[in-house]
Design a protein around this motif. Sequence first.
Motif, PDB file in Angstrom:
ATOM      1  N   LEU A  77      35.877  52.781  43.825  1.00  0.00           N
ATOM      2  CA  LEU A  77      36.140  53.042  45.239  1.00  0.00           C
ATOM      3  C   LEU A  77      35.351  52.080  46.110  1.00  0.00           C
ATOM      4  CD1 LEU A  77      35.810  56.930  45.384  1.00  0.00           C
ATOM      5  CD2 LEU A  77      37.866  55.571  45.009  1.00  0.00           C
ATOM      6  N   THR A  78      35.874  51.797  47.295  1.00  0.00           N
ATOM      7  CA  THR A  78      35.153  50.983  48.257  1.00  0.00           C
ATOM      8  C   THR A  78      35.484  51.459  49.661  1.00  0.00           C
ATOM      9  OG1 THR A  78      34.729  48.719  49.026  1.00  0.00           O
ATOM     10  CG2 THR A  78      36.989  49.243  48.388  1.00  0.00           C
ATOM     11  N   ASN A  79      34.619  51.150  50.611  1.00  0.00           N
ATOM     12  CA  ASN A  79      34.950  51.379  52.020  1.00  0.00           C
ATOM     13  C   ASN A  79      35.168  50.047  52.741  1.00  0.00           C
ATOM     14  OD1 ASN A  79      32.315  50.470  52.050  1.00  0.00           O
ATOM     15  ND2 ASN A  79      31.571  52.006  53.503  1.00  0.00           N
ATOM     16  N   HIS A 100      40.424  47.504  44.533  1.00  0.00           N
ATOM     17  CA  HIS A 100      39.788  48.818  44.496  1.00  0.00           C
ATOM     18  C   HIS A 100      40.472  49.767  45.486  1.00  0.00           C
ATOM     19  CE1 HIS A 100      36.887  46.984  41.998  1.00  0.00           C
ATOM     20  NE2 HIS A 100      36.127  46.454  42.937  1.00  0.00           N
ATOM     21  N   ILE A 101      40.289  51.068  45.258  1.00  0.00           N
ATOM     22  CA  ILE A 101      40.779  52.083  46.174  1.00  0.00           C
ATOM     23  C   ILE A 101      39.904  52.080  47.434  1.00  0.00           C
ATOM     24  CG2 ILE A 101      41.145  54.558  46.519  1.00  0.00           C
ATOM     25  CD1 ILE A 101      43.119  53.433  44.554  1.00  0.00           C
ATOM     26  N   ILE A 102      40.540  51.985  48.605  1.00  0.00           N
ATOM     27  CA  ILE A 102      39.800  51.915  49.870  1.00  0.00           C
ATOM     28  C   ILE A 102      39.812  53.287  50.545  1.00  0.00           C
ATOM     29  CG2 ILE A 102      39.648  50.795  52.123  1.00  0.00           C
ATOM     30  CD1 ILE A 102      41.185  48.433  50.936  1.00  0.00           C
ATOM     31  N   ARG A 110      46.426  52.491  48.502  1.00  0.00           N
ATOM     32  CA  ARG A 110      46.466  51.762  47.236  1.00  0.00           C
ATOM     33  C   ARG A 110      46.564  52.744  46.086  1.00  0.00           C
ATOM     34  NH1 ARG A 110      41.871  46.929  47.592  1.00  0.00           N
ATOM     35  NH2 ARG A 110      43.064  45.545  48.981  1.00  0.00           N
ATOM     36  N   VAL A 111      47.051  52.251  44.961  1.00  0.00           N
ATOM     37  CA  VAL A 111      47.091  53.046  43.740  1.00  0.00           C
ATOM     38  C   VAL A 111      46.330  52.295  42.653  1.00  0.00           C
ATOM     39  CG1 VAL A 111      49.306  54.096  44.333  1.00  0.00           C
ATOM     40  CG2 VAL A 111      49.262  52.014  42.948  1.00  0.00           C
ATOM     41  N   HIS A 112      45.875  53.038  41.671  1.00  0.00           N
ATOM     42  CA  HIS A 112      45.182  52.450  40.523  1.00  0.00           C
ATOM     43  C   HIS A 112      46.002  52.738  39.275  1.00  0.00           C
ATOM     44  CE1 HIS A 112      41.863  51.268  37.843  1.00  0.00           C
ATOM     45  NE2 HIS A 112      42.199  52.332  37.131  1.00  0.00           N
ATOM     46  N   GLY A 135      32.385  48.298  45.916  1.00  0.00           N
ATOM     47  CA  GLY A 135      33.342  49.081  45.156  1.00  0.00           C
ATOM     48  C   GLY A 135      32.704  49.922  44.077  1.00  0.00           C
ATOM     49  N   ARG A 136      31.454  50.316  44.272  1.00  0.00           N
ATOM     50  CA  ARG A 136      30.759  51.084  43.250  1.00  0.00           C
ATOM     51  C   ARG A 136      30.926  52.575  43.487  1.00  0.00           C
ATOM     52  NH1 ARG A 136      25.328  47.335  43.048  1.00  0.00           N
ATOM     53  NH2 ARG A 136      26.136  45.810  41.579  1.00  0.00           N
TER      54      ARG A 136
END
Length: 235
Positions: free
Chosen positions: A151-153, A161-163, A125-127, A45-46
């Motif tokens: 962010l993450t994949n 985290h946002i995917i 997703r939302v943050h 998630g970096r």
Amino acid sequence: GWAGEGLGASGKNQRVCHAAARLEMGSLWKEFNRLGTEMIVTKAGRWEQEWPGGLPGLGGNPLPSHSLCRRMFPTFQVKLSGLDPSADYVLLMDFIPLDDKRYRYAFHSSSWLAAGRAEPAAPGRVHFHPDSPAKGAQWMRQIVSFDKLKLTNNLLDDNGHIILNSMHRYQPRFHVVFVDPRRDSERFAHQNFKSFSFPETQFMAVTAYQNHRITQLKIASNPFAKGFRDGDPEP
């Protein structure tokens, strides 16, 4: 400048219809955008890369994980106006695909090329800004910074985290939501928010930087990278 007209401004609650948002560091965002902004997405998630080859000024040593690895750069920051000072608001962000393609980087031409149809969309997703909810007066008093967003994949991420899918293009969106105190407030949900998009914040999600000019600009313009610039004198 001020982005006064969000999506669907007509028919909005008076607590949000006059809301305006100005993107901070706009000139820097535009400089990245001219090159084709890239943002790192990793399983951890970096936002930033671990720089396995090391950086100038470190003698080839890897960048410490507490330095560039954890924050978005440029950071998404906005200055708000037009809110009701005494009303409560929630601020949040999401990310939408710009198209239905996946891409690859052509090094010989230093450009991005379409490489097929997009992969299935990652879970939406939302943050939420961690200070939410807060009074309009508080939000307008200072610059609102989304520096905790990551962010993450990793499709199985359980850290909130946002995917995103790597090698896909995205547009960040910023939303101002009025906390409606009415008992039946869900009936008015579509009236109680206003959304903003800044085209200069579009980016390509990557697992490693493809364009070396993006790498150079991130090092040159990130204040946290000051000690890692080649030949940068000590203060």
